[in-house]
Design a protein around this motif. Sequence first.
Motif, PDB file in Angstrom:
ATOM      1  N   PHE A  88     -53.081  20.730  32.912  1.00  0.00           N
ATOM      2  CA  PHE A  88     -53.985  19.653  33.309  1.00  0.00           C
ATOM      3  C   PHE A  88     -53.319  18.287  33.280  1.00  0.00           C
ATOM      4  O   PHE A  88     -53.658  17.418  34.083  1.00  0.00           O
TER       5      PHE A  88
ATOM      6  N   SER B 296     -53.113  16.068  36.627  1.00  0.00           N
ATOM      7  CA  SER B 296     -53.645  14.708  36.645  1.00  0.00           C
ATOM      8  C   SER B 296     -52.616  13.711  37.157  1.00  0.00           C
ATOM      9  O   SER B 296     -52.968  12.735  37.821  1.00  0.00           O
TER      10      SER B 296
ATOM     11  N   MET C  49     -59.326  11.327  37.666  1.00  0.00           N
ATOM     12  CA  MET C  49     -60.134  12.436  37.163  1.00  0.00           C
ATOM     13  C   MET C  49     -60.878  12.006  35.906  1.00  0.00           C
ATOM     14  O   MET C  49     -60.356  11.259  35.087  1.00  0.00           O
TER      15      MET C  49
ATOM     16  N   GLY D  95     -60.250  11.103  31.833  1.00  0.00           N
ATOM     17  CA  GLY D  95     -59.091  10.241  31.629  1.00  0.00           C
ATOM     18  C   GLY D  95     -59.256   8.858  32.224  1.00  0.00           C
ATOM     19  O   GLY D  95     -58.928   7.848  31.594  1.00  0.00           O
ATOM     20  N   SER D  96     -59.779   8.792  33.441  1.00  0.00           N
ATOM     21  CA  SER D  96     -59.972   7.491  34.079  1.00  0.00           C
ATOM     22  C   SER D  96     -61.036   6.687  33.343  1.00  0.00           C
ATOM     23  O   SER D  96     -60.932   5.464  33.229  1.00  0.00           O
TER      24      SER D  96
ATOM     25  N   SER E 217     -54.048   8.475  31.219  1.00  0.00           N
ATOM     26  CA  SER E 217     -55.125   9.247  31.819  1.00  0.00           C
ATOM     27  C   SER E 217     -54.766  10.731  31.877  1.00  0.00           C
ATOM     28  O   SER E 217     -55.602  11.587  31.604  1.00  0.00           O
ATOM     29  N   ALA E 218     -53.528  11.045  32.213  1.00  0.00           N
ATOM     30  CA  ALA E 218     -53.088  12.440  32.263  1.00  0.00           C
ATOM     31  C   ALA E 218     -53.119  13.080  30.878  1.00  0.00           C
ATOM     32  O   ALA E 218     -53.521  14.234  30.731  1.00  0.00           O
TER      33      ALA E 218
ATOM     34  N   ASN F  40     -56.801  13.710  30.014  1.00  0.00           N
ATOM     35  CA  ASN F  40     -57.305  14.858  30.766  1.00  0.00           C
ATOM     36  C   ASN F  40     -56.723  16.162  30.242  1.00  0.00           C
ATOM     37  O   ASN F  40     -57.440  17.164  30.143  1.00  0.00           O
TER      38      ASN F  40
ATOM     39  N   TYR G  41     -59.503  18.873  28.938  1.00  0.00           N
ATOM     40  CA  TYR G  41     -59.663  20.149  29.634  1.00  0.00           C
ATOM     41  C   TYR G  41     -58.879  21.271  28.959  1.00  0.00           C
ATOM     42  O   TYR G  41     -59.320  22.421  28.969  1.00  0.00           O
TER      43      TYR G  41
END
Length: 71
Positions: free
Chosen positions: A13, A17, A24, A27-28, A46-47, A50, A54
């Motif tokens: 994930f 991202s 997504m 994260g955003s 953000s990655a 995420n 997830y």
Amino acid sequence: MRGLIILTFFSLFAVASLLLPVPMFPGSWFCAVIGLGIQEYISILSAVFNGLFYGAILWVLFIGISRKLTD
């Protein structure tokens, strides 16, 4: 074994991202809450968010399903 599974889900994930051109959730959203001071790190942060979010959800589902199958 479980550590390898959560690491795999997190990596999957996090990389997805980074590669997707659209923001997504969550994260955003987390980056928006933190503020604009991290503008240069926003895609990486953000990655990571995420991947953690997830990855943890899929890890819990995997553990639950594997326990159901072994019982």
